[in-house]
Design a protein around this motif. Structure first.
Motif, mmCIF file in Angstrom:
data_model
loop_
_atom_site.group_PDB
_atom_site.id
_atom_site.type_symbol
_atom_site.label_atom_id
_atom_site.label_comp_id
_atom_site.label_asym_id
_atom_site.label_seq_id
_atom_site.Cartn_x
_atom_site.Cartn_y
_atom_site.Cartn_z
ATOM 1 N N UNK A 103 0.481 -1.449 -0.182
ATOM 2 C CA UNK A 103 -0.022 -0.202 -0.258
ATOM 3 C C UNK A 103 0.663 1.001 0.140
ATOM 4 N N UNK A 104 2.333 1.323 0.585
ATOM 5 C CA UNK A 104 2.624 2.657 1.197
ATOM 6 C C UNK A 104 3.780 2.825 -0.509
ATOM 7 N N UNK A 105 4.362 1.399 -1.473
ATOM 8 C CA UNK A 105 4.828 1.876 -2.363
ATOM 9 C C UNK A 105 3.676 2.071 -3.572
ATOM 10 N N UNK A 106 2.009 1.807 -3.134
ATOM 11 C CA UNK A 106 1.603 2.513 -3.976
ATOM 12 C C UNK A 106 0.947 3.855 -4.206
ATOM 13 N N UNK A 107 0.924 4.424 -2.766
ATOM 14 C CA UNK A 107 0.521 5.769 -2.355
ATOM 15 C C UNK A 107 2.377 6.587 -2.794
ATOM 16 N N UNK A 108 2.887 5.625 -2.804
ATOM 17 C CA UNK A 108 4.744 7.028 -3.374
ATOM 18 C C UNK A 108 4.384 6.420 -4.397
ATOM 19 N N UNK A 109 4.309 6.027 -4.921
ATOM 20 C CA UNK A 109 3.527 6.342 -6.843
ATOM 21 C C UNK A 109 2.859 7.122 -6.813
ATOM 22 N N UNK A 110 1.674 7.196 -6.438
ATOM 23 C CA UNK A 110 0.885 8.302 -6.906
ATOM 24 C C UNK A 110 1.535 9.929 -5.915
ATOM 25 N N UNK A 111 2.163 9.640 -5.132
ATOM 26 C CA UNK A 111 2.685 10.570 -4.886
ATOM 27 C C UNK A 111 3.952 11.628 -5.917
ATOM 28 N N UNK A 112 4.399 10.546 -6.358
ATOM 29 C CA UNK A 112 5.549 10.495 -7.153
ATOM 30 C C UNK A 112 4.673 11.483 -8.355
ATOM 31 N N UNK A 113 3.803 10.692 -9.066
ATOM 32 C CA UNK A 113 2.981 11.187 -10.134
ATOM 33 C C UNK A 113 2.342 12.690 -10.077
ATOM 34 N N UNK A 114 2.068 12.471 -8.905
ATOM 35 C CA UNK A 114 1.630 13.766 -8.031
ATOM 36 C C UNK A 114 2.212 14.932 -8.432
ATOM 37 N N UNK A 116 5.204 15.409 -9.979
ATOM 38 C CA UNK A 116 5.341 15.845 -11.217
ATOM 39 C C UNK A 116 5.226 15.966 -12.124
ATOM 40 N N UNK A 117 3.265 16.279 -11.529
ATOM 41 C CA UNK A 117 2.561 16.865 -12.411
ATOM 42 C C UNK A 117 2.314 18.648 -11.688
ATOM 43 N N UNK A 118 2.382 18.581 -10.734
ATOM 44 C CA UNK A 118 2.946 19.947 -9.800
ATOM 45 C C UNK A 118 3.484 20.489 -10.282
ATOM 46 N N UNK A 119 5.425 20.085 -10.548
ATOM 47 C CA UNK A 119 6.248 20.470 -10.726
ATOM 48 C C UNK A 119 5.824 21.321 -12.963
ATOM 49 N N UNK A 120 5.246 20.726 -12.781
ATOM 50 C CA UNK A 120 4.666 20.612 -14.536
ATOM 51 C C UNK A 120 3.689 21.854 -14.569
ATOM 52 N N UNK A 121 2.900 21.608 -13.914
ATOM 53 C CA UNK A 121 2.348 23.313 -14.163
ATOM 54 C C UNK A 121 2.884 24.382 -13.504
#
Length: 134
Positions: A103-114, A116-121
């Motif tokens: 679960x933590x690995x999944x959340x970390x992947x989601x946070x990493x994706x988020x 990246x999106x924030x930095x791009x925005x």
């Protein structure tokens, strides 16, 4: 483990709660859901706990830090209680911790994706604010 051994003294619920920064309500709830037990008490007597429960509550708090639910703690308590040994509890604990790691690995992947999106925005917004060259 809700019996006093020779040389041990029982501790009241208030003192136990104070020791770990908990409320007596939390300890009563944990007793109600079956992850701790107090000594047998006479009608109206204060709940008292053996030194074993100081160690048990420390363990429960650690499990909470790791994200285990009350239900998972109940499962562990049942596994331990049935065998009265850690040989049965440890494999179940490992299984639960593996699930939490996933679960933590999944959340970390989601946070990493988020992230990246924030930095791009953010970069897009900076580009919009940049003064136009003459």
């Amino acid at each position: 483990m809700n019996q006093l051994r020779q040389g041990e003294t029982a501790v009241g619920i208030g003192d136990l709660a104070k020791e770990y920064g908990l409320t007596t309500r939390t300890l009563r709830y944990w007793e109600e859901v079956g992850i701790i037990e107090s000594l047998q008490r006479q009608d109206g007597a204060t709940r008292e706990f053996t030194p074993y429960y100081f160690r048990r509550i420390k363990f429960i708090l650690r499990l909470k830090e790791l994200g285990l639910s009350i239900r998972e703690m109940q499962d562990l308590y049942l596994a331990y209680g049935e065998a009265k040994s850690t040989e049965r509890m440890i494999p179940r604990l490992i299984e639960i911790l593996d699930q939490h790691t996933d679960k933590v690995d999944g959340k970390m992947a989601q946070l990493a994706s988020l992230r990246k999106e924030i930095v791009e925005y953010r970069q897009k917004m900076l580009t919009r604010l940049a003064p136009e060259p003459y």
